[in-house]
Design a protein around this motif. Structure first.
Motif, mmCIF file in Angstrom:
data_model
loop_
_atom_site.group_PDB
_atom_site.id
_atom_site.type_symbol
_atom_site.label_atom_id
_atom_site.label_comp_id
_atom_site.label_asym_id
_atom_site.label_seq_id
_atom_site.Cartn_x
_atom_site.Cartn_y
_atom_site.Cartn_z
ATOM 1 N N LYS A 73 0.828 -1.207 0.000
ATOM 2 C CA LYS A 73 0.000 0.000 0.000
ATOM 3 C C LYS A 73 0.859 1.253 0.000
ATOM 4 O O LYS A 73 0.547 2.239 -0.679
ATOM 5 C CB LYS A 73 -0.911 -0.008 1.234
ATOM 6 C CG LYS A 73 -2.095 0.937 1.109
ATOM 7 C CD LYS A 73 -3.056 0.476 0.034
ATOM 8 C CE LYS A 73 -4.269 1.356 -0.066
ATOM 9 N NZ LYS A 73 -5.239 0.884 -1.052
ATOM 10 N N ALA A 74 1.967 1.242 0.769
ATOM 11 C CA ALA A 74 2.851 2.412 0.813
ATOM 12 C C ALA A 74 3.467 2.679 -0.556
ATOM 13 O O ALA A 74 3.621 3.832 -0.974
ATOM 14 C CB ALA A 74 3.943 2.197 1.857
ATOM 15 N N GLY B 42 2.849 5.912 -3.340
ATOM 16 C CA GLY B 42 4.014 6.726 -3.660
ATOM 17 C C GLY B 42 4.741 7.271 -2.449
ATOM 18 O O GLY B 42 5.514 8.230 -2.553
ATOM 19 N N LEU B 43 4.507 6.671 -1.275
ATOM 20 C CA LEU B 43 5.159 7.153 -0.055
ATOM 21 C C LEU B 43 6.607 6.686 0.039
ATOM 22 O O LEU B 43 7.434 7.357 0.666
ATOM 23 C CB LEU B 43 4.369 6.694 1.172
ATOM 24 C CG LEU B 43 2.925 7.197 1.246
ATOM 25 C CD1 LEU B 43 2.218 6.626 2.469
ATOM 26 C CD2 LEU B 43 2.892 8.730 1.282
ATOM 27 N N GLY C 20 0.008 10.748 5.395
ATOM 28 C CA GLY C 20 -0.713 10.422 4.177
ATOM 29 C C GLY C 20 -0.973 8.957 3.963
ATOM 30 O O GLY C 20 -1.650 8.586 3.002
ATOM 31 N N PHE C 21 -0.462 8.109 4.871
ATOM 32 C CA PHE C 21 -0.684 6.677 4.683
ATOM 33 C C PHE C 21 -2.116 6.313 5.081
ATOM 34 O O PHE C 21 -2.599 6.684 6.136
ATOM 35 C CB PHE C 21 0.278 5.850 5.530
ATOM 36 C CG PHE C 21 0.142 4.372 5.285
ATOM 37 C CD1 PHE C 21 0.890 3.753 4.312
ATOM 38 C CD2 PHE C 21 -0.761 3.604 6.024
ATOM 39 C CE1 PHE C 21 0.760 2.391 4.076
ATOM 40 C CE2 PHE C 21 -0.898 2.250 5.792
ATOM 41 C CZ PHE C 21 -0.134 1.643 4.811
ATOM 42 N N VAL D 195 -4.588 11.069 7.537
ATOM 43 C CA VAL D 195 -3.990 11.807 8.653
ATOM 44 C C VAL D 195 -4.379 11.097 9.929
ATOM 45 O O VAL D 195 -5.373 10.394 9.992
ATOM 46 C CB VAL D 195 -4.497 13.269 8.712
ATOM 47 C CG1 VAL D 195 -3.975 14.065 7.550
ATOM 48 C CG2 VAL D 195 -6.020 13.329 8.753
ATOM 49 N N GLY D 196 -3.607 11.237 10.930
ATOM 50 C CA GLY D 196 -3.976 10.642 12.211
ATOM 51 C C GLY D 196 -2.851 9.915 12.885
ATOM 52 O O GLY D 196 -2.417 10.288 13.967
ATOM 53 N N MET D 197 -2.326 8.849 12.258
ATOM 54 C CA MET D 197 -1.309 8.059 12.924
ATOM 55 C C MET D 197 0.003 8.824 13.037
ATOM 56 O O MET D 197 0.726 8.682 14.016
ATOM 57 C CB MET D 197 -1.100 6.736 12.194
ATOM 58 C CG MET D 197 -2.320 5.824 12.237
ATOM 59 S SD MET D 197 -3.138 5.766 13.852
ATOM 60 C CE MET D 197 -1.792 5.313 14.912
#
Length: 618
Positions: free
Chosen positions: A404-405, A409-410, A432-433, A447-449
Motif C-alpha cells: 500500500k505504501a 508513492g510514499l 498520508g498513509f 492523517v492521524g497516525m
C-alpha cells in the motif's frame, strides 16, 4: 460580567468534584450494563446524579439541574424495580451523561449552560412515561481522533536579552522527523488502523463528547479545557514543608559559617563544618526536588476510566462486542502528561475498536469468542512508565502495508524491498498513509497516525509495536515519569556548552584519530567489534569546527547507535527545563542554566538527525 461573579472558587470546586463524580458514574454505567439488576450500582449512580444536581443548584445552573433531575428520577424507577434496564434506556442515559459533560464545558467558561437538546430530554421523559424506545435511533457516532542551520548567535543573544531563567515547564521535546518507529493496532483483512479526521477531538473531562448527539445546528464544538489545579495528598505537602524547614536551618548554619570565615576563622573544624553544611544542603535540595515532583504525580486511572465508555459507544455503533480491560490504574505519572496523553489514546483505542477487532460473526467463525478484549495497561519500569494497548484481533500484514505504501508513492519499491517486517509496520506512521479507498467519518483521510506519533514524541516518549496475523497487536508507549526535570550530559564545542538527554547516552569514549576510519566518505569507529558511524556535533549544529574533538559520546537513538564527537564534556546533571515555545530553533528541545550562570541549550538529537537526513547520511 461573568455569570458567576464572586462564585469563582465555588465553581472550580464544583467542576473538579463533579467531573470526577461523573467519570465514576460512567464507569459504573458500563458495569451496570453487564449486571442490570445490581441494586448497589443503581443506588451509587442515583446518588451521583443527586450530588451533581445539588451542586448545580447552588450555582443556579437551572438547565443542568433539570437534566440531572430527569436522570435521577429514571434511576429512582430502576432501583425500585418500576423499570427494567434495556439497551435503549442505556443509550438514553449515556446521552444524558454526555450532555452533562457539555454543560460542564460551558460552566468552565464561566457561562450558564443552555438547555439540553430535545432529543435527550424527550427520550428521558418517554422512558418515565413507560413508552417503548426500542426503535429509537442508534447511538451517536464516536469522537474522531487531531533545513538551513539556525542562527545560534542570535538565539543566545535573544536568550540573554530576555533574561531567561530555568523553571519547570510543559513537555519539552518537540517532534522528531526521523524514520517512523512506531505502529498501531490491526485492521480487518489487510487494513492497518484507521486514519483520523483532520483533528483528534478530546474525550474527557470538561470537553465536549462527540459520542453525544449534537443539535442540528452543530452548536456543540469540541473544547479541551485543561485543568489548572491539582489535588495533592496532605502527607506529601507535609514532607515538602518539613524539608523546607530543614533547608532554612541549614541556610542559617551556612550564613553563620560565612560570617566566621569572613572574620578570619579558617581552622580545620570550621572548614569541615562548612563542607558538612554544603553536603547537607545538597541532599536536602535533592529530596525537596523529588518531593515537589511527587506533588505533580497523579494516578493514570483518572485518564483510563474515561475510555471504557468510548470503546462501548463505538463498538455499539459498529455492531461489535468489545470490552476494554483496565490494568495498573494506580500507576502514577506527571499530571501534565496525563492531559497530553488523552488525545493519542483516544485515537488508538478507536483504532483498536474500529479496525483492530473483528465482528462477532467473523470471530466465531475463526474459533474466537464473540466478544473482543482490548487491554489498556500502565506499569512503571524504572524512571519510565509503559502504557500498553493490546487487542485480540486479526493483526496486521506487513506485506500488505508495504504494497500500500508503494502504491501511494510514499516510498520507492527499492526502499520498500529493504525493509524488514517491523519497518513495514512502521510505514503506517508516514503522513498520508491510509489503506481506505473511501473516506468516512473515521477513516480514509490519510492523517492521524503520524499525529499520534508526533504527540508521543512531544512527551519525550517512543512507541513500539508487535503484531501477529490472526492473533492481534500490542502497542507500547514508553514515557518518562516527569517532564519538568531532565537528566542530561553536558558537552562542549569550543567554550560553548550544550546538553543532550542522558537517556540516549550509552558511554563516553576517548577518540584516537588514528582509529577513525573513512568508509564511502563517512567517518566510522570500531567499538568492541561494532562498526559505528561517527557524527560531529559541530557539523550537526552548523557550528564552527574547532578541530579539537577528543571525546566521543556513544549514543543510541531508537534502533540506531552512533558516535557523537565533541570537544569535551563537563559531567552530567539533572536540569530544570525552560521551553522555547515562541522562538525555538530546529533541533533545540529547551534551555537551562549551568551552575555558573551560563545559558545551555538542550538539544533534540532525534530532530537534529531528522533534519539532516539521518545518521547514515553522515
Amino acid at each position: 460580567m461573568s455569570d458567576f461573579s464572586g462564585m469563582e472558587e465555588l465553581l472550580q470546586d464544583f467542576l473538579q468534584e463533579s467531573s470526577e463524580l461523573l467519570d465514576d458514574v460512567d464507569s459504573k454505567l458500563l458495569m451496570l450494563e453487564r449486571s442490570p439488576n445490581n441494586h448497589g450500582l443503581l443506588n451509587d449512580i442515583f446518588r451521583g446524579f443527586h450530588t451533581i444536581k445539588g451542586g448545580a443548584g447552588f450555582l443556579n445552573a437551572t438547565e443542568l439541574v433539570t437534566l440531572c433531575h430527569l436522570t435521577e428520577n429514571l434511576f429512582d424507577r430502576l432501583r425500585n424495580d418500576q423499570l427494567t434496564l434495556d439497551a435503549s434506556i442505556m443509550d438514553a442515559i449515556l446521552s444524558a451523561t454526555s450532555e452533562v459533560r457539555h454543560m460542564f464545558g460551558a460552566l468552565s467558561q464561566n457561562t450558564q449552560p443552555s438547555s439540553a437538546p430535545l432529543s435527550i430530554t424527550q427520550a428521558l421523559e418517554a422512558i418515565l412515561e413507560g413508552k417503548n424506545l426500542a426503535k429509537a435511533s442508534p447511538p451517536p457516532a464516536a469522537p474522531s481522533a487531531a533545513p538551513p542551520g539556525p542562527d545560534w548567535n542570535a538565539l543566545f543573544a535573544a536568550l540573554t536579552a530576555s533574561g531567561t531563567s530555568p523553571e519547570p515547564s510543559s513537555p519539552m521535546v518537540h517532534p522528531a522527523q526521523d524514520k517512523p518507529t512506531v505502529n498501531v493496532l490491526p485492521a480487518p483483512n489487510i487494513d492497518p488502523p484507521l486514519d483520523a479526521p483532520q483533528e483528534i477531538k478530546s474525550y474527557g473531562r470538561r470537553a465536549t463528547d462527540s459520542l453525544t448527539s449534537a443539535s442540528p445546528s452543530g452548536r456543540r464544538e469540541a473544547e479541551n479545557v485543561k485543568e489548572n489545579t491539582i489535588r495533592v495528598d496532605t502527607e506529601r505537602l507535609d514532607q515538602v514543608l518539613n524539608l523546607s524547614g530543614e533547608i532554612g536551618l541549614t541556610k542559617n548554619r551556612l550564613n553563620q559559617l560565612r560570617s566566621d570565615i569572613l572574620l578570619g576563622k579558617q581552622d580545620p573544624n570550621t572548614l569541615r563544618a562548612l563542607d558538612e553544611a554544603v553536603n547537607q544542603l545538597d541532599m536536602l535540595v535533592v529530596s525537596l526536588q523529588n518531593s515537589v515532583m511527587k506533588t505533580r504525580m497523579q494516578p493514570i486511572g483518572r485518564l483510563f476510566k474515561k475510555f471504557p465508555r468510548l470503546a462501548r459507544d463505538l463498538a455499539r455503533q459498529l455492531n461489535k462486542e468489545v470490552e476494554l480491560v483496565l490494568v495498573g490504574e494506580e500507576t502514577e505519572i506527571d499530571k501534565t502528561m496525563i492531559e497530553d496523553l488523552n488525545d493519542p489514546l483516544v485515537h488508538l483505542i478507536r483504532n483498536a475498536v474500529d479496525h483492530g477487532v473483528e465482528l462477532p460473526t467473523e470471530r466465531t467463525s475463526s474459533g474466537k469468542p464473540a466478544k473482543s478484549l482490548i487491554h489498556l495497561q500502565a506499569r512503571q519500569i524504572g524512571d519510565h512508565i509503559n502504557i500498553v494497548i493490546a487487542d485480540d484481533g486479526k493483526g496486521m500484514d506487513p506485506e500488505a502495508i508495504r504494497a500500500k505504501a508503494i502504491s501511494k508513492g510514499l516510498i520507492s519499491p527499492e526502499v520498500a524491498s529493504s525493509l524488514d517486517e517491523t519497518q513495514c509496520l512502521e510505514l503506517i506512521f508516514l503522513p498520508g498513509f491510509s489503506t481506505k479507498d473511501q473516506i468516512s467519518s473515521v477513516s480514509g483521510r490519510g492523517v492521524g497516525m503520524d499525529v499520534v506519533k508526533t504527540n508521543i514524541k512531544k512527551l519525550n516518549g517512543n512507541v513500539t509495536i508487535r503484531s501477529e496475523v490472526g492473533k492481534g497487536s500490542e502497542l507500547t508507549i514508553s514515557l518518562p515519569l516527569t517532564l519538568a526535570i531532565l537528566p542530561v550530559l553536558m558537552v562542549r564545542i569550543g567554550t560553548q556548552s550544550f546538553a543532550v538527554p542522558l537517556s540516549l547516552v550509552r558511554e563516553i569514549i576517548a577518540l584516537e584519530h588514528n582509529q577513525i576510519q573513512h568508509v564511502g566518505g563517512k567517518s566510522t569507529l570500531v567499538v568492541r567489534g561494532e562498526i559505528l558511524p561517527m557524527v560531529s556535533l559541530a557539523q550537526l549544529l552548523h557550528w564552527e569546527e574547532s578541530n579539537q574533538a577528543h571525546t566521543g559520546v556513544l549514543m543510541q537513538v531508537d534502533n540506531q547507535s552512533f558516535i557523537l564527537s565533541v570537544d569535551g564534556f563537563d559531567g552530567h546533571d539533572d536540569v530544570v527545563i525552560k521551553s522555547l515555545d515562541t522562538f525555538r530553533p530546529n533541533g533545540v528541545a529547551g534551555v537551562t542554566m549551568s551552575s555558573d550562570g551560563e545559558i545551555v541549550l538542550i538539544l533534540d538529537i532525534k530532530e537534529l538527525f531528522g533534519l539532516t537526513g539521518g545518521i547514515v547520511s553522515h
